[in-house]
Design a protein around this motif. Sequence first.
Motif, PDB file in Angstrom:
ATOM      1  N   ASP A 143      45.268  41.504  41.603  1.00 48.46           N
ATOM      2  CA  ASP A 143      45.781  43.071  41.729  1.00 48.46           C
ATOM      3  C   ASP A 143      44.696  43.586  42.467  1.00 48.46           C
ATOM      4  OD1 ASP A 143      46.780  45.340  41.890  1.00 48.46           O
ATOM      5  OD2 ASP A 143      47.570  45.389  39.847  1.00 48.46           O
ATOM      6  N   PHE A 144      44.721  43.779  43.850  1.00 46.08           N
ATOM      7  CA  PHE A 144      43.320  44.372  44.389  1.00 46.08           C
ATOM      8  C   PHE A 144      43.588  45.759  44.300  1.00 46.08           C
ATOM      9  CE2 PHE A 144      44.193  40.637  47.892  1.00 46.08           C
ATOM     10  CZ  PHE A 144      43.393  39.831  46.978  1.00 46.08           C
ATOM     11  N   PHE A 145      44.707  46.517  43.800  1.00 47.36           N
ATOM     12  CA  PHE A 145      44.789  48.008  43.280  1.00 47.36           C
ATOM     13  C   PHE A 145      43.922  48.376  42.409  1.00 47.36           C
ATOM     14  CE2 PHE A 145      47.918  47.183  46.634  1.00 47.36           C
ATOM     15  CZ  PHE A 145      47.744  47.848  47.652  1.00 47.36           C
ATOM     16  N   GLU A 146      43.861  47.310  41.481  1.00 44.11           N
ATOM     17  CA  GLU A 146      43.052  47.307  40.064  1.00 44.11           C
ATOM     18  C   GLU A 146      41.797  46.551  39.937  1.00 44.11           C
ATOM     19  OE1 GLU A 146      43.765  49.551  37.696  1.00 44.11           O
ATOM     20  OE2 GLU A 146      45.716  50.156  38.316  1.00 44.11           O
ATOM     21  N   PRO A 147      40.643  46.931  40.899  1.00 45.78           N
ATOM     22  CA  PRO A 147      39.729  46.075  40.885  1.00 45.78           C
ATOM     23  C   PRO A 147      38.706  45.914  39.515  1.00 45.78           C
ATOM     24  CG  PRO A 147      39.234  48.208  41.736  1.00 45.78           C
ATOM     25  CD  PRO A 147      40.507  48.278  41.806  1.00 45.78           C
ATOM     26  N   PHE A 148      39.068  47.122  38.665  1.00 50.08           N
ATOM     27  CA  PHE A 148      37.929  47.168  37.605  1.00 50.08           C
ATOM     28  C   PHE A 148      38.853  46.524  36.500  1.00 50.08           C
ATOM     29  CE2 PHE A 148      37.237  50.771  40.234  1.00 50.08           C
ATOM     30  CZ  PHE A 148      35.703  50.531  40.638  1.00 50.08           C
ATOM     31  N   ALA A 149      40.132  45.885  36.303  1.00 56.22           N
ATOM     32  CA  ALA A 149      40.759  45.684  35.380  1.00 56.22           C
ATOM     33  C   ALA A 149      40.525  43.826  35.416  1.00 56.22           C
ATOM     34  CB  ALA A 149      42.200  45.939  35.418  1.00 56.22           C
ATOM     35  N   LEU A 150      39.693  43.517  34.796  1.00 55.54           N
ATOM     36  CA  LEU A 150      39.253  42.241  34.881  1.00 55.54           C
ATOM     37  C   LEU A 150      40.122  41.437  33.596  1.00 55.54           C
ATOM     38  CD1 LEU A 150      35.518  41.773  35.216  1.00 55.54           C
ATOM     39  CD2 LEU A 150      37.275  42.061  37.106  1.00 55.54           C
ATOM     40  N   SER A 151      40.654  40.202  33.991  1.00 53.13           N
ATOM     41  CA  SER A 151      41.489  39.542  33.210  1.00 53.13           C
ATOM     42  C   SER A 151      41.325  37.906  33.344  1.00 53.13           C
ATOM     43  CB  SER A 151      42.997  39.835  32.747  1.00 53.13           C
ATOM     44  OG  SER A 151      43.604  39.666  34.354  1.00 53.13           O
ATOM     45  N   HIS A 152      40.689  37.767  34.552  1.00 49.53           N
ATOM     46  CA  HIS A 152      40.788  36.158  34.695  1.00 49.53           C
ATOM     47  C   HIS A 152      39.093  35.887  34.935  1.00 49.53           C
ATOM     48  CE1 HIS A 152      44.824  36.278  35.566  1.00 49.53           C
ATOM     49  NE2 HIS A 152      44.706  37.236  36.672  1.00 49.53           N
ATOM     50  N   TYR A 153      38.577  35.824  33.593  1.00 51.65           N
ATOM     51  CA  TYR A 153      37.466  35.319  33.164  1.00 51.65           C
ATOM     52  C   TYR A 153      36.861  33.971  33.926  1.00 51.65           C
ATOM     53  CZ  TYR A 153      37.139  39.992  31.095  1.00 51.65           C
ATOM     54  OH  TYR A 153      36.770  41.238  30.793  1.00 51.65           O
ATOM     55  N   LEU A 154      35.827  33.785  34.460  1.00 51.94           N
ATOM     56  CA  LEU A 154      35.280  32.553  35.059  1.00 51.94           C
ATOM     57  C   LEU A 154      33.999  32.289  34.178  1.00 51.94           C
ATOM     58  CD1 LEU A 154      35.933  32.665  38.652  1.00 51.94           C
ATOM     59  CD2 LEU A 154      37.309  31.368  37.332  1.00 51.94           C
ATOM     60  N   ASN A 155      33.224  33.002  33.969  1.00 47.57           N
ATOM     61  CA  ASN A 155      32.043  32.617  33.163  1.00 47.57           C
ATOM     62  C   ASN A 155      31.309  33.790  32.837  1.00 47.57           C
ATOM     63  OD1 ASN A 155      29.979  30.641  32.500  1.00 47.57           O
ATOM     64  ND2 ASN A 155      29.997  30.014  34.604  1.00 47.57           N
ATOM     65  N   VAL A 156      30.443  33.988  31.791  1.00 50.84           N
ATOM     66  CA  VAL A 156      29.564  35.292  31.589  1.00 50.84           C
ATOM     67  C   VAL A 156      28.164  34.583  31.126  1.00 50.84           C
ATOM     68  CG1 VAL A 156      30.456  35.023  29.059  1.00 50.84           C
ATOM     69  CG2 VAL A 156      29.299  37.106  30.057  1.00 50.84           C
ATOM     70  N   HIS A 157      27.210  35.291  31.442  1.00 45.14           N
ATOM     71  CA  HIS A 157      25.922  35.000  31.390  1.00 45.14           C
ATOM     72  C   HIS A 157      24.867  36.078  30.651  1.00 45.14           C
ATOM     73  CE1 HIS A 157      26.570  31.594  33.819  1.00 45.14           C
ATOM     74  NE2 HIS A 157      27.059  32.441  34.939  1.00 45.14           N
ATOM     75  N   GLY A 158      24.371  35.691  29.726  1.00 49.30           N
ATOM     76  CA  GLY A 158      23.174  36.518  29.038  1.00 49.30           C
ATOM     77  C   GLY A 158      22.085  36.670  29.460  1.00 49.30           C
ATOM     78  N   ASN A 159      21.073  37.008  28.545  1.00 51.81           N
ATOM     79  CA  ASN A 159      19.505  37.189  29.182  1.00 51.81           C
ATOM     80  C   ASN A 159      19.095  35.710  29.577  1.00 51.81           C
ATOM     81  OD1 ASN A 159      16.619  36.791  28.265  1.00 51.81           O
ATOM     82  ND2 ASN A 159      16.836  39.324  28.856  1.00 51.81           N
ATOM     83  N   SER A 160      18.449  35.704  30.583  1.00 48.09           N
ATOM     84  CA  SER A 160      17.601  34.322  31.098  1.00 48.09           C
ATOM     85  C   SER A 160      16.432  34.497  30.319  1.00 48.09           C
ATOM     86  CB  SER A 160      17.418  34.356  32.480  1.00 48.09           C
ATOM     87  OG  SER A 160      18.883  34.429  33.236  1.00 48.09           O
ATOM     88  N   SER A 161      16.502  33.741  29.213  1.00 48.25           N
ATOM     89  CA  SER A 161      14.933  33.922  28.369  1.00 48.25           C
ATOM     90  C   SER A 161      14.039  33.247  29.040  1.00 48.25           C
ATOM     91  CB  SER A 161      15.391  33.347  26.997  1.00 48.25           C
ATOM     92  OG  SER A 161      15.735  31.993  27.126  1.00 48.25           O
TER      93      SER A 161
END
Length: 257
Positions: A143-161
């Motif tokens: 939905d290009f009219f709601e660019p901030f509403a993320l629902s389809h997550y692909l990956n997430v990364h925390g601190n690169s230790s």
Amino acid sequence: MAILSLKLLAILSLLTSCTTVPIYNLGELGNCNFENDTCGWIVHEPMMEPGIFRAVCGFGGRLSSCLQFNVFQDGAPWTRQTIRKAGSNEEAVALVTENLINNTKHTSDIISPAIPLSMEHRCLRYSYMVNGRSALVVAYITDFFEPFALSHYLNVHGNSSWQKIVTASVSLPPGIEFKIVFRSLQESGSGSVYLYSILITNGVCKGCNPHEFRCNDARDECIPMSKVCDLHRDCLEEEDEINCGTVFDLLIKFCHN
């Protein structure tokens, strides 16, 4: 025999007249190291939604860690910067967003142009680094009219230790048009997120390199082997800290490293 030939010709004619979905060449969007420009990736203006709150997930590199936001793009925007790689004199251009303000939480997105519909599988491979109290979320929107509403997550990364540039890959969805979103999440204190290169290729992702640990076959998520069983959850579903043995085993691992 003549009737059979006519039927075959009719079937062939029908097959060739069917609408086919072409495989698109994504050009610099599909192979960008940000040397010259942002390759079409854009940053939205800050937006506030009075009375409307959305869940923002991925803090600490975990999708289960969510907060409610009604202000978006309030963090430092992604900008192109020349960065000296840690431990060497080599330089590289990267997209960077930083948080230098204490006691605040910010979001900062960079969004691709529309990725055309294709029935072929495609693979997104990207190089990144996350420092401090930051996280990098990778998702796509339809939905290009709601660019901030993320629902389809692909990956997430925390601190690169280890403060190293890491490469990850995720499979992109076939059969739909979408935009890819890289979201920087900044928590209280200083932190920064670096995005060095983006590559989109046809076909499924090839998997992890020999020196990487595969978190999950479905996500094709890879992390350095040095991050396995290091008491820090790096995989999306924390697979790198499962079956790690006893505390004594961990001490031996750290001593050998």
